[in-house]
Design an enzyme around this catalytic site. Structure first.
Site, PDB file in Angstrom:
ATOM      1  N   ASN A 103       0.870  -1.287  -0.088  1.00  0.00           N
ATOM      2  CA  ASN A 103       0.105   0.006  -0.068  1.00  0.00           C
ATOM      3  C   ASN A 103       0.771   1.063   0.031  1.00  0.00           C
ATOM      4  OD1 ASN A 103      -1.708   1.875   0.545  1.00  0.00           O
ATOM      5  ND2 ASN A 103      -2.265   1.280   2.483  1.00  0.00           N
ATOM      6  N   PRO A 104       1.177   1.674  -1.282  1.00  0.00           N
ATOM      7  CA  PRO A 104       2.092   2.963  -1.311  1.00  0.00           C
ATOM      8  C   PRO A 104       1.395   4.119  -0.624  1.00  0.00           C
ATOM      9  CG  PRO A 104       1.228   2.616  -3.562  1.00  0.00           C
ATOM     10  CD  PRO A 104       0.786   1.413  -2.429  1.00  0.00           C
ATOM     11  N   TYR A 106       0.144   7.930  -0.418  1.00  0.00           N
ATOM     12  CA  TYR A 106      -0.484   8.555  -1.297  1.00  0.00           C
ATOM     13  C   TYR A 106      -0.939  10.176  -0.837  1.00  0.00           C
ATOM     14  CZ  TYR A 106      -5.255   7.901   1.243  1.00  0.00           C
ATOM     15  OH  TYR A 106      -6.191   8.094   2.171  1.00  0.00           O
ATOM     16  N   PHE A 194     -11.168   1.889   3.282  1.00  0.00           N
ATOM     17  CA  PHE A 194     -10.300   2.484   4.401  1.00  0.00           C
ATOM     18  C   PHE A 194     -11.267   3.105   5.180  1.00  0.00           C
ATOM     19  CE2 PHE A 194      -7.435   1.818   1.081  1.00  0.00           C
ATOM     20  CZ  PHE A 194      -6.428   1.238   1.707  1.00  0.00           C
TER      21      PHE A 194
END
Length: 425
Positions: A103-104, A106, A194
């Site tokens: 999960n990079p 952002y 999320f």
């Protein structure tokens, strides 16, 4: 190995763009991930390595596990994984990987007063020189996607969970073209997964080599996601990605797109208004309010309320944008992924929204077109194609909306008279 510069004191998860991934999303992604036995598995921006841990639990121990983290205080990997403190976007390991997943971060890199990821603004120039897909404001997760693709071996797999905005925004046009050139792209739509975040997410599964695009919907049952194939495009070249159906294609074939009928312009921004000598912060005789999206309603405009706090002579608005002097179509940019349109018959100054000016030779009935754009049918069309990918209507979405024009000689629908563009008048 390139180590990151020291992070400013007080760097937080927010300022680094870090968001914890729900366990059910991690499990779904691990189910899409694969690597040959003995292969190299990498998690960028790993922190404590939730993806490495989940992959090892699901697939076993016969792999080499590597995690990269820019924040040494966040790096906390188990002893069976190699931890590297480095700026992933500038890191050069000298080897390729079989699987990259995670999960990079952002967010947009810039000044603290405007953008969340301000702690990396000093190296933003290096990112732009290193990466070929950087465009516009960009978003850090797009840079992580490109970097990861470049670190994959031929046939290797990338699995990332990222915001859905890259599917349609112009800032990611170079990234989409890059993915189309480099391999096969699969997109799994998850929606808002999320907690506490108004972000629509997708899982990107990319295979280096091959070609084409597959778009998947998912059905959620408790903590399980079931993928459902929506469409495949073997010859995808990086065009925007949409949930097309037979009905949306029929809609688009039913009339000319707005982009073929109108020049689409943006309003002047707040700094332009505030610098203009005729703009006032208090009402005076002869001044009108500068309008915002809050003045735009479906089919009508509230010319009385002042939501901008700015006033100016109406006749001088053309000094900011020449089209302010002409009655024209206004379509919302600030009201979510929906179409809200009205005809500005009084030609007021605007600080926001899209402004549509008919092209030369175009003849139309303003009230008929406004009624069509605000219709339930158009709302369904936009929602079907774009769901909640982005928080606002974009120029590319607007350009493709089909215009329904009244039939020749239909006096009932044309009783208000046609509007002819100034160029052809």
């Amino acid at each position: 190995m390139l180590f990151p510069p020291p992070l400013p004191q007080g760097a937080t998860e927010k300022s680094l763009g870090r968001v914890e991934t729900p366990p059910e999303v991690v499990d779904f992604m691990v189910g899409l991930a694969e690597a040959p036995r003995g292969g190299k598995v990498l998690e960028p921006a790993c922190a404590d390595g939730p993806f490495l841990r989940a992959f090892r639990e699901a697939h076993g121990t016969g792999y080499r596990f590597v995690g990269v983290e820019i924040d040494p205080n966040a790096l906390d990997l188990p002893p069976w994984a190699e931890g590297v403190v480095a700026d992933f976007l500038l890191w050069e390991p000298g080897e390729a990987f079989d699987l990259i997943l995670g999960n990079p971060p952002y967010g947009i890199v810039g000044e603290a007063s405007k953008y969340p990821i301000h702690v990396l603004r000093e190296v933003k120039g290096l990112y732009k020189k290193t990466l070929s897909t950087w465009k516009g404001k960009y978003n850090l997760y797009g840079a992580f996607i490109e970097k990861s693709v470049r670190l994959l071996r031929e046939g290797g797999t990338l699995v990332f969970v990222v915001p859905a905005t890259w599917l349609v925004l112009d800032d990611f046009s170079l990234l989409r073209s890059f993915l189309a050139r480099e391999g096969r792209t699969e997109v799994y739509y998850l929606g808002e997964v999320f907690p506490g975040r108004k972000v629509s997410a997708v899982v990107l599964r990319f295979r280096k080599g091959g070609k084409g695009l597959a778009l998947w919907d998912t059905r959620r049952d408790g903590e399980t996601f079931t993928p459902l194939l929506w469409s495949e495009k073997p010859e995808w070249k990086g065009e925007i990605i949409r949930f097309e159906t037979g009905w949306t294609r029929e809609m688009e074939a039913s009339g000319p797109p707005l982009g073929s009928l109108f020049h689409i312009r943006f309003a002047a921004r707040s700094p332009e208004f505030k610098k203009h000598p005729a703009v006032q912060k208090e009402p005076e005789p002869g001044l009108v309010p500068v309008l915002t999206g809050r003045n735009l309603k479906p089919g009508w405009i509230d010319y009385e309320s002042n939501h901008s706090g700015l006033w100016m002579p109406k006749e001088r608005a053309k000094e900011l944008r020449d089209f302010y002097a002409t009655p024209h179509l206004v379509v919302a940019h600030t009201k979510g992924t929906k179409v809200v349109a009205a005809w500005d018959e009084k030609a007021y100054p605007w600080r926001e929204e899209f402004h549509l000016l008919p092209k030369e030779g175009v003849e139309l009935d303003p009230l008929f077109l406004v009624e069509w754009l605000n219709s339930d049918k158009i709302q369904e069309y936009v929602k079907t194609l774009y769901r909640d990918f982005v928080p606002h209507l974009t120029l590319r979405m607007l350009e493709r909306i089909p215009a329904l024009l009244p039939r020749q000689g239909n006096t009932e629908r044309r009783k208000h008279g046609p509007y002819t563009s100034p160029e052809s008048a």
